[in-house]
Scaffold this motif. Structure first.
Motif, short mmCIF file in Angstrom:
data_model
loop_
_atom_site.label_atom_id
_atom_site.label_comp_id
_atom_site.label_asym_id
_atom_site.label_seq_id
_atom_site.Cartn_x
_atom_site.Cartn_y
_atom_site.Cartn_z
N ILE A 76 9.03 -0.09 -9.28
CA ILE A 76 10.60 -0.77 -9.36
C ILE A 76 10.74 0.09 -10.71
O ILE A 76 9.41 -0.55 -11.46
N PRO A 77 11.57 0.48 -10.75
CA PRO A 77 11.74 1.09 -12.24
C PRO A 77 12.49 -0.11 -13.56
O PRO A 77 12.57 -0.82 -12.99
N GLY A 78 12.35 0.77 -14.12
CA GLY A 78 13.03 -0.29 -16.11
C GLY A 78 14.70 -0.40 -15.67
O GLY A 78 15.08 0.15 -14.89
N GLY A 79 14.80 -1.34 -16.28
CA GLY A 79 16.34 -1.71 -16.67
C GLY A 79 16.99 -3.60 -16.55
O GLY A 79 15.77 -3.70 -18.27
N ARG A 80 17.03 -3.86 -15.70
CA ARG A 80 17.02 -5.38 -16.31
C ARG A 80 16.54 -6.34 -15.14
O ARG A 80 16.82 -6.32 -13.47
N ASP A 81 15.52 -7.22 -15.51
CA ASP A 81 15.46 -8.14 -14.26
C ASP A 81 16.14 -9.01 -13.86
O ASP A 81 16.11 -9.33 -12.57
N LEU A 82 17.24 -9.76 -14.43
CA LEU A 82 17.57 -10.64 -13.80
C LEU A 82 18.39 -10.19 -12.83
O LEU A 82 18.37 -10.73 -11.49
#
Length: 346
Positions: free
Chosen positions: A57-63
């Protein structure tokens, strides 16, 4: 033996993070593994676990991950508990922790429990001040101190950072199979855990707050290095990049993957996959994969990287376009889909 490395691509994912994750993993892991994106729908309903060597799972936004992966969480958790490997960066690492506390007390605040809980504690951020959504204003090049396999520690410099967290009191979870892989080596939170190794059932997860998957000679990591007070020269950046490849390589090896590179210098070269096989088939005629959910699929081509058969479940061409496909290889582990298609030339 599983040969697929699957990288989540869905709501919340930063396309920059996805691009660099795919690039770095493909560079390091070819030709031993096939590295491809996977949608939340596929994670929920497709039979990916038996052939999966690593889920990322790469970076981005958790929500947005919370919403998009809600139905897939039980399968992901079960996959790891039964011996699977899991890797996450930045937002992915927040999401894979039991609890998130991010920028609490600010307009950006995000906090709450998360379902996967591979790290059984709290991922708290940001480790460095100044984060701004959709911006590089808070990005920087940082140093991390890594606990090597031989018991020594080594500092890796120039690692890209933008919003990642710390794993609070990670040491106290050692009885639960957690160990600190790396700590932040500079800044206000120097000494705080930046990466953890979490043994989960028969499997393992590694969570990174910063981004060791970002190449330092490409944007945005190159710009972050430019902001560094030391402003490293090209020759220094080459050395830092070589160290970064070594760090990511050791991370993958900790997850049980067979990294084929003989030296870190090889990482800067284009890796070569197996030569494609030339197949002659009738693309308009569907066939049944009798041992694979009894799925009826249509051959639509051959992949450009490994020469695998690319198929689309019949009817999905219209409903999903190219977003839903199954790549087939004669690995002998599940079904002999090549039977009758390849013959010895006399």
């Amino acid at each position: 033996m599983p040969i697929n490395v699957l990288v989540y691509d869905g709501p919340g994912v930063s396309q920059t993070s996805l691009t660099h994750t795919l690039f770095s993993l493909r560079t390091l892991l070819r030709p031993n593994y096939s590295v491809n994106p996977i949608t939340p729908q596929a994670l929920t309903s497709d039979p990916w676990p038996p052939s999966c060597a690593l889920l990322v799972i790469p970076g981005g936004r958790d929500l947005p991950y919370v919403t998009a992966l809600g139905k897939a969480n039980p399968r992901i958790r079960e996959y790891v508990e039964k011996g699977g490997s899991f890797l996450a960066f930045c937002a992915g690492a927040y999401y894979a922790s039991k609890r998130v506390e991010w920028e609490v007390g600010t307009p950006l605040e995000v906090k709450g429990d998360r379902a996967l809980g591979f790290f059984p504690g709290t991922a708290k951020g940001c480790a460095y001040k100044g984060f701004v959504y959709e911006s590089e204003d808070g990005a920087r090049a940082i140093s991390v101190k890594v606990n090597e396999n031989d018991g020594s520690t080594k500092t890796y410099e120039g690692i890209y950072y933008n919003g990642g967290g710390m794993f609070v009191e990670a040491e106290k979870f050692q009885p639960q199979g957690v160990r600190v892989l790396a700590t932040y080596a500079d800044g206000e939170h120097s000494g705080e855990p930046a990466a953890v190794v979490c043994d989960v059932g028969e499997g393992r997860a590694i969570l990174w707050g910063p981004h060791p998957e970002y190449p330092l000679d490409r944007q945005p990591a190159a710009a972050a290095l430019e902001k560094d007070a030391s402003r490293p020269q090209e020759s220094q950046i080459t050395l830092l990049e070589s160290s970064r490849w070594a760090l990511l390589k050791s991370t993958l090896e900790l997850l049980g993957l067979r990294v084929p590179l003989k030296s870190t210098e090889d990482a800067s070269k284009d890796s070569v996959g197996p030569l494609p096989q030339i197949l002659v088939v009738a693309p308009t005629k569907p066939f049944i994969m009798t041992h694979f959910r009894e799925a009826e699929v249509r051959i639509v081509g051959i992949t450009s990287d490994y020469g695998l058969l690319r198929t689309v479940p019949v009817g999905d061409e219209i409903r999903f376009g190219a977003d839903r496909y199954i790549d087939l290889q004669p690995d002998g582990n599940s079904f002999d889909m090549m039977a009758g298609l390849i013959r010895l030339k006399s």
